[in-house]
Structure formats: C-alpha cells, structure tokens
Design a protein around this motif. Structure first.
Motif, mmCIF file in Angstrom:
data_model
loop_
_atom_site.group_PDB
_atom_site.id
_atom_site.type_symbol
_atom_site.label_atom_id
_atom_site.label_comp_id
_atom_site.label_asym_id
_atom_site.label_seq_id
_atom_site.Cartn_x
_atom_site.Cartn_y
_atom_site.Cartn_z
ATOM 1 N N GLN A 100 1.007 -1.302 -0.013
ATOM 2 C CA GLN A 100 0.057 0.103 0.107
ATOM 3 C C GLN A 100 1.079 1.172 -0.037
ATOM 4 O O GLN A 100 -0.246 2.333 -0.616
ATOM 5 C CB GLN A 100 -0.838 0.290 1.325
ATOM 6 C CG GLN A 100 -1.995 -1.336 1.686
ATOM 7 C CD GLN A 100 -2.884 -1.378 2.549
ATOM 8 O OE1 GLN A 100 -2.609 -1.037 3.822
ATOM 9 N NE2 GLN A 100 -4.412 -1.301 1.968
ATOM 10 N N ASN A 101 1.689 1.003 0.302
ATOM 11 C CA ASN A 101 2.520 2.678 0.553
ATOM 12 C C ASN A 101 3.534 2.864 -0.255
ATOM 13 O O ASN A 101 4.278 3.463 -0.163
ATOM 14 C CB ASN A 101 3.353 2.458 1.852
ATOM 15 C CG ASN A 101 4.407 1.448 2.057
ATOM 16 O OD1 ASN A 101 4.888 0.757 1.219
ATOM 17 N ND2 ASN A 101 5.161 1.601 3.826
ATOM 18 N N ASP A 102 3.726 1.239 -1.571
ATOM 19 C CA ASP A 102 4.414 1.616 -2.451
ATOM 20 C C ASP A 102 6.592 1.110 -2.177
ATOM 21 O O ASP A 102 6.685 1.755 -3.062
ATOM 22 C CB ASP A 102 4.406 2.419 -3.836
ATOM 23 C CG ASP A 102 4.278 1.870 -5.230
ATOM 24 O OD1 ASP A 102 5.024 0.729 -5.078
ATOM 25 O OD2 ASP A 102 4.593 3.149 -5.364
ATOM 26 N N ASP A 103 6.261 0.410 -0.902
ATOM 27 C CA ASP A 103 8.192 1.240 -0.957
ATOM 28 C C ASP A 103 8.337 -0.399 -0.813
ATOM 29 O O ASP A 103 9.797 -0.658 -1.217
ATOM 30 C CB ASP A 103 7.989 0.739 0.578
ATOM 31 C CG ASP A 103 7.349 -0.278 1.187
ATOM 32 O OD1 ASP A 103 6.794 -1.354 1.234
ATOM 33 O OD2 ASP A 103 7.959 -0.397 2.752
ATOM 34 N N GLY A 104 8.099 -1.397 -1.942
ATOM 35 C CA GLY A 104 8.168 -2.243 -3.014
ATOM 36 C C GLY A 104 8.533 -3.723 -1.320
ATOM 37 O O GLY A 104 9.182 -4.699 -2.033
ATOM 38 N N PHE A 105 7.757 -3.560 0.065
ATOM 39 C CA PHE A 105 8.004 -4.356 0.743
ATOM 40 C C PHE A 105 6.061 -4.878 1.236
ATOM 41 O O PHE A 105 5.424 -3.712 1.147
ATOM 42 C CB PHE A 105 9.099 -4.176 1.934
ATOM 43 C CG PHE A 105 9.823 -3.993 1.336
ATOM 44 C CD1 PHE A 105 10.759 -5.338 0.985
ATOM 45 C CD2 PHE A 105 11.320 -2.957 1.368
ATOM 46 C CE1 PHE A 105 12.424 -5.597 1.095
ATOM 47 C CE2 PHE A 105 12.046 -3.050 0.965
ATOM 48 C CZ PHE A 105 12.459 -4.365 1.167
ATOM 49 N N ILE A 106 5.745 -5.566 1.759
ATOM 50 C CA ILE A 106 4.474 -6.046 2.239
ATOM 51 C C ILE A 106 5.187 -6.326 3.808
ATOM 52 O O ILE A 106 5.157 -6.997 4.187
ATOM 53 C CB ILE A 106 3.528 -7.287 1.713
ATOM 54 C CG1 ILE A 106 4.024 -6.887 0.748
ATOM 55 C CG2 ILE A 106 2.601 -7.441 2.662
ATOM 56 C CD1 ILE A 106 2.924 -8.017 -0.658
ATOM 57 N N SER A 107 4.028 -5.382 4.509
ATOM 58 C CA SER A 107 4.474 -4.668 5.793
ATOM 59 C C SER A 107 3.041 -5.852 6.266
ATOM 60 O O SER A 107 2.528 -6.091 6.197
ATOM 61 C CB SER A 107 4.803 -3.870 6.866
ATOM 62 O OG SER A 107 3.556 -3.276 6.517
ATOM 63 N N CYS A 108 3.531 -6.336 7.938
ATOM 64 C CA CYS A 108 2.473 -7.724 8.940
ATOM 65 C C CYS A 108 0.869 -6.631 8.968
ATOM 66 O O CYS A 108 0.073 -7.140 8.819
ATOM 67 C CB CYS A 108 2.963 -7.232 10.451
ATOM 68 S SG CYS A 108 1.395 -8.509 11.231
#
Length: 160
Positions: A100-108
C-alpha cells in the motif's frame, strides 16, 4: 491440444505426399503449416526459412516425425513462456495491491489491512496472525515480504 499419434502423423504424411514418392516437399510442408497455424502464429515461414530449418528440400517419414516433434515442443515452450509472463504480470499487480505504501515490501500491517478489506480476516485479528504468515515465507527474516518472497508464497499456495 493433445499430441498427434504416429498413426495420425503417418496418415497426414501420406496425404501430403501427393506424388507418392515417400517424401514431403517444402511446399507441401509449408501448406500444412499454414493450415495448422490458421493465422494464429506470430511468424509464418518463408520457403527459404523452412529449408534452413529443415536442412533439405524434402523429408522422408522419419524426418517428418522429427520435424513435428521439434516444432510441437518449441510451440509448447512458447506457450509455457506466455503463461509464465501472464502469471508474473498478475503477481506484480497483486503485490502492488498489498504494498500500500509502494515501498517494495509488504509489512504485517499492509497484509492485515488488505486481508480485512477482502473479508479474508476478521477486524479483531491480531498482528500475530499476519506475522506468522509473513514469517513462513520471509526468506531473509526482515519481517516483511519482498516481491520474490511474495511470488514464492503465491505460487506455493496456488499449486498446493
């Protein structure tokens, strides 16, 4: 489409062999390829390309079988490549939904938010559930999923 049997190929070979010399000419082979492709192929062979591919001006039945096997396996490889491209494209789109924040990672938090929005997780679920999901595929133990880890997770989920 299932592969043709040797019997089917023998019948096709005999139909193509108009003069009965037990050879199929490049013209006859080209005619067959045009009918088989029915306009759905990306590339139509010229006589020169076909001769370069076949290596001679006509084929006996054994050579015809070998040619059929080589083009059918190449066609299957092309289909496999196209399917893989579609799957990767779909996975990239799905990853972007979760990231969702388009940082290249999916957080918990991102995982939990999307799963709740999709109705796949209860609103009152704890972070522990998402952390467990992420940890199962978090190869570098950074607490989040990058695209490769996400792809592994999705492909293992799809195939199991």
């Amino acid at each position: 489409m299932s592969p043709l049997s040797t019997y089917d190929l023998k019948r096709i070979f005999q139909k193509l062999d108009k003069n009965g010399d037990d050879l199929v000419s490049l013209e006859e082979l080209s005619w067959l390829l045009e009918r088989i492709n029915n306009g759905s192929v990306h590339h139509q062979f010229s006589k020169t390309e076909l001769e370069s591919l076949v290596g001679k001006s006509s084929l006996n039945f054994d050579e015809f079988l070998f040619f059929y096997e080589s083009i059918s396996s190449k066609h299957n490889d092309e289909i496999d490549d196209e399917v893989e491209e579609i799957i990767i494209s779909d996975l990239v789109k799905a990853f972007k939904v979760f990231d969702q924040n388009d940082d290249g990672f999916i957080s918990c938090e991102e995982l939990q938010s999307v799963l709740i929005r999709l109705g796949l997780m209860e609103e009152n679920s704890t972070d522990k559930d998402c952390k467990t999901m992420i940890n199962a595929f978090d190869a570098n133990s950074d607490g989040q999923l990058d695209f490769e880890e996400f792809k592994t997770m999705m492909l293992l989920t799809i195939t199991s």
